[in-house]
Scaffold this motif. Sequence first.
Motif, PDB file in Angstrom:
ATOM      1  N   TYR A 114       1.258  -0.987  -0.108  1.00 34.20           N
ATOM      2  CA  TYR A 114       0.023  -0.158  -0.382  1.00 34.20           C
ATOM      3  C   TYR A 114       0.904   1.095  -0.305  1.00 34.20           C
ATOM      4  CZ  TYR A 114      -3.676   2.979   0.802  1.00 34.20           C
ATOM      5  OH  TYR A 114      -4.868   3.907   0.828  1.00 34.20           O
ATOM      6  N   THR A 115       0.221   1.951  -0.369  1.00 38.67           N
ATOM      7  CA  THR A 115       1.697   3.618  -0.185  1.00 38.67           C
ATOM      8  C   THR A 115       0.242   4.286   0.310  1.00 38.67           C
ATOM      9  OG1 THR A 115       1.801   3.534  -2.834  1.00 38.67           O
ATOM     10  CG2 THR A 115       2.183   5.356  -2.126  1.00 38.67           C
ATOM     11  N   LEU A 116       0.585   5.222   1.638  1.00 43.49           N
ATOM     12  CA  LEU A 116      -0.033   5.840   1.637  1.00 43.49           C
ATOM     13  C   LEU A 116       0.882   7.368   1.177  1.00 43.49           C
ATOM     14  CD1 LEU A 116       0.854   5.060   5.106  1.00 43.49           C
ATOM     15  CD2 LEU A 116      -1.138   5.020   4.453  1.00 43.49           C
ATOM     16  N   PRO A 117      -0.081   8.049   0.717  1.00 42.05           N
ATOM     17  CA  PRO A 117       0.173   9.189  -0.436  1.00 42.05           C
ATOM     18  C   PRO A 117       0.609  10.326   0.489  1.00 42.05           C
ATOM     19  CG  PRO A 117      -2.436   8.672  -0.213  1.00 42.05           C
ATOM     20  CD  PRO A 117      -1.813   8.099   1.287  1.00 42.05           C
ATOM     21  N   PRO A 118       1.638  10.747   0.326  1.00 41.07           N
ATOM     22  CA  PRO A 118       1.678  10.899  -1.037  1.00 41.07           C
ATOM     23  C   PRO A 118       2.882   9.571  -2.046  1.00 41.07           C
ATOM     24  CG  PRO A 118       2.720  13.073  -0.940  1.00 41.07           C
ATOM     25  CD  PRO A 118       2.236  12.614   0.607  1.00 41.07           C
ATOM     26  N   ASP A 119       3.894   9.123  -0.706  1.00 43.74           N
ATOM     27  CA  ASP A 119       5.098   8.751  -1.792  1.00 43.74           C
ATOM     28  C   ASP A 119       5.553   7.834  -0.377  1.00 43.74           C
ATOM     29  OD1 ASP A 119       5.408  10.454   0.160  1.00 43.74           O
ATOM     30  OD2 ASP A 119       7.042  11.636  -0.491  1.00 43.74           O
ATOM     31  N   LEU A 120       4.504   7.062   0.493  1.00 46.54           N
ATOM     32  CA  LEU A 120       5.151   6.013   1.828  1.00 46.54           C
ATOM     33  C   LEU A 120       4.792   5.455   0.740  1.00 46.54           C
ATOM     34  CD1 LEU A 120       6.947   5.426   3.451  1.00 46.54           C
ATOM     35  CD2 LEU A 120       4.784   6.517   5.800  1.00 46.54           C
ATOM     36  N   ASP A 121       5.318   3.574   0.338  1.00 49.73           N
ATOM     37  CA  ASP A 121       5.822   2.631  -0.191  1.00 49.73           C
ATOM     38  C   ASP A 121       5.892   2.026   1.150  1.00 49.73           C
ATOM     39  OD1 ASP A 121       4.077   3.300  -2.660  1.00 49.73           O
ATOM     40  OD2 ASP A 121       6.716   3.107  -3.533  1.00 49.73           O
ATOM     41  N   LEU A 122       4.902   1.034   1.371  1.00 45.76           N
ATOM     42  CA  LEU A 122       5.464  -0.402   2.442  1.00 45.76           C
ATOM     43  C   LEU A 122       4.979  -1.126   2.001  1.00 45.76           C
ATOM     44  CD1 LEU A 122       3.054   1.738   5.289  1.00 45.76           C
ATOM     45  CD2 LEU A 122       5.136   1.876   4.507  1.00 45.76           C
ATOM     46  N   ARG A 123       5.174  -2.734   2.654  1.00 47.11           N
ATOM     47  CA  ARG A 123       5.466  -3.472   2.736  1.00 47.11           C
ATOM     48  C   ARG A 123       4.314  -4.213   3.655  1.00 47.11           C
ATOM     49  NH1 ARG A 123      10.089  -4.390  -0.273  1.00 47.11           N
ATOM     50  NH2 ARG A 123       9.973  -5.844   0.944  1.00 47.11           N
ATOM     51  N   GLU A 124       4.318  -5.179   3.262  1.00 46.23           N
ATOM     52  CA  GLU A 124       3.662  -6.843   4.614  1.00 46.23           C
ATOM     53  C   GLU A 124       3.324  -5.809   5.772  1.00 46.23           C
ATOM     54  OE1 GLU A 124       6.683  -9.156   5.343  1.00 46.23           O
ATOM     55  OE2 GLU A 124       7.511  -8.999   3.093  1.00 46.23           O
ATOM     56  N   ILE A 125       2.048  -4.847   5.555  1.00 48.86           N
ATOM     57  CA  ILE A 125       1.940  -3.920   6.369  1.00 48.86           C
ATOM     58  C   ILE A 125       0.991  -4.935   7.540  1.00 48.86           C
ATOM     59  CG2 ILE A 125       0.173  -2.213   7.379  1.00 48.86           C
ATOM     60  CD1 ILE A 125       0.301  -1.216   4.479  1.00 48.86           C
ATOM     61  N   ASP A 126       1.116  -4.660   9.074  1.00 49.16           N
ATOM     62  CA  ASP A 126       0.223  -5.737   9.786  1.00 49.16           C
ATOM     63  C   ASP A 126       0.466  -4.800  11.763  1.00 49.16           C
ATOM     64  OD1 ASP A 126      -0.549  -7.960  10.540  1.00 49.16           O
ATOM     65  OD2 ASP A 126       0.841  -9.127  11.907  1.00 49.16           O
ATOM     66  N   GLY A 127      -0.883  -4.798  11.675  1.00 52.97           N
ATOM     67  CA  GLY A 127      -1.752  -3.978  12.715  1.00 52.97           C
ATOM     68  C   GLY A 127      -2.801  -3.573  13.214  1.00 52.97           C
ATOM     69  N   SER A 128      -3.088  -3.289  13.671  1.00 52.60           N
ATOM     70  CA  SER A 128      -4.370  -3.187  14.283  1.00 52.60           C
ATOM     71  C   SER A 128      -4.635  -1.351  15.147  1.00 52.60           C
ATOM     72  CB  SER A 128      -4.837  -4.099  15.307  1.00 52.60           C
ATOM     73  OG  SER A 128      -4.412  -4.221  16.666  1.00 52.60           O
ATOM     74  N   LEU A 129      -6.309  -1.384  15.180  1.00 58.65           N
ATOM     75  CA  LEU A 129      -6.695  -0.393  15.246  1.00 58.65           C
ATOM     76  C   LEU A 129      -7.696  -0.504  16.169  1.00 58.65           C
ATOM     77  CD1 LEU A 129      -6.981   2.327  12.717  1.00 58.65           C
ATOM     78  CD2 LEU A 129      -5.809   2.434  14.694  1.00 58.65           C
ATOM     79  N   PHE A 130      -7.472  -0.148  17.751  1.00 62.19           N
ATOM     80  CA  PHE A 130      -8.210  -0.329  18.838  1.00 62.19           C
ATOM     81  C   PHE A 130      -9.208   0.666  18.979  1.00 62.19           C
ATOM     82  CE2 PHE A 130      -9.436  -1.920  23.226  1.00 62.19           C
ATOM     83  CZ  PHE A 130      -9.785  -3.504  23.268  1.00 62.19           C
ATOM     84  N   ILE A 131     -10.800   0.464  19.074  1.00 60.44           N
ATOM     85  CA  ILE A 131     -11.222   2.086  19.098  1.00 60.44           C
ATOM     86  C   ILE A 131     -12.079   1.589  20.798  1.00 60.44           C
ATOM     87  CG2 ILE A 131     -12.496   3.614  17.656  1.00 60.44           C
ATOM     88  CD1 ILE A 131     -11.613   2.541  15.528  1.00 60.44           C
ATOM     89  N   THR A 132     -12.147   2.914  21.533  1.00 65.11           N
ATOM     90  CA  THR A 132     -12.758   2.398  22.438  1.00 65.11           C
ATOM     91  C   THR A 132     -13.945   3.786  22.368  1.00 65.11           C
ATOM     92  OG1 THR A 132     -11.240   1.864  23.491  1.00 65.11           O
ATOM     93  CG2 THR A 132     -12.856   2.952  25.197  1.00 65.11           C
ATOM     94  N   ARG A 133     -14.720   3.450  22.664  1.00 67.62           N
ATOM     95  CA  ARG A 133     -15.776   4.534  23.157  1.00 67.62           C
ATOM     96  C   ARG A 133     -15.854   5.688  24.451  1.00 67.62           C
ATOM     97  NH1 ARG A 133     -19.806   8.500  23.941  1.00 67.62           N
ATOM     98  NH2 ARG A 133     -21.723   7.959  23.569  1.00 67.62           N
TER      99      ARG A 133
END
Length: 159
Positions: free
Chosen positions: A33-52
């Motif tokens: 995935y490319t995070l605009p404008p120019d950060l090319d990433l491979r093998e992205i692994d992670g999570s967002l933990f969201i709390t109300r």
Amino acid sequence: MAQLRRPFRLNLGFFSVQPLGYQREFPFRIETYTLPPDLDLREIDGSLFITRAQQGLRVEGAFRAITQLVCVRCLEQTDFPIETRFEEVYNYRGSPLSEDEQEIPEDGFIDFESVLRDYFILEIPMTPLCRADCAGLCSLCGQNLNLRGCEHHPNTDAR
């Protein structure tokens, strides 16, 4: 492989009707995935933990990825693992905002691309090295001393 369309844009509108303390994890595994404008990433692994929370959402993120950087000594491209952890607060409309908080849009969609990019950029070293003992380039002829010595450096120093 085609790039996914906005995988970090999440519809979090349903959180507004959940009780305080409601939590949900959003895992991510993305090949490239490319995070605009120019950060090319491979093998992205992670999570967002969201709390109300009372006035909005508390978002905790933890991600790993690989990016390509240029070694400052030998100028060769090298794979570089980067890892980041962060916490952000998003408030509902009408709730007071502090300088480090953001407002949840009316449509309930939050795009975490720019936040994720900012945190990944902070983890990239200012002087990346392909390896700790990189010998660099000969200052006279430009030979990559990691590959072979030259007449100017018969006994290649690790620096």
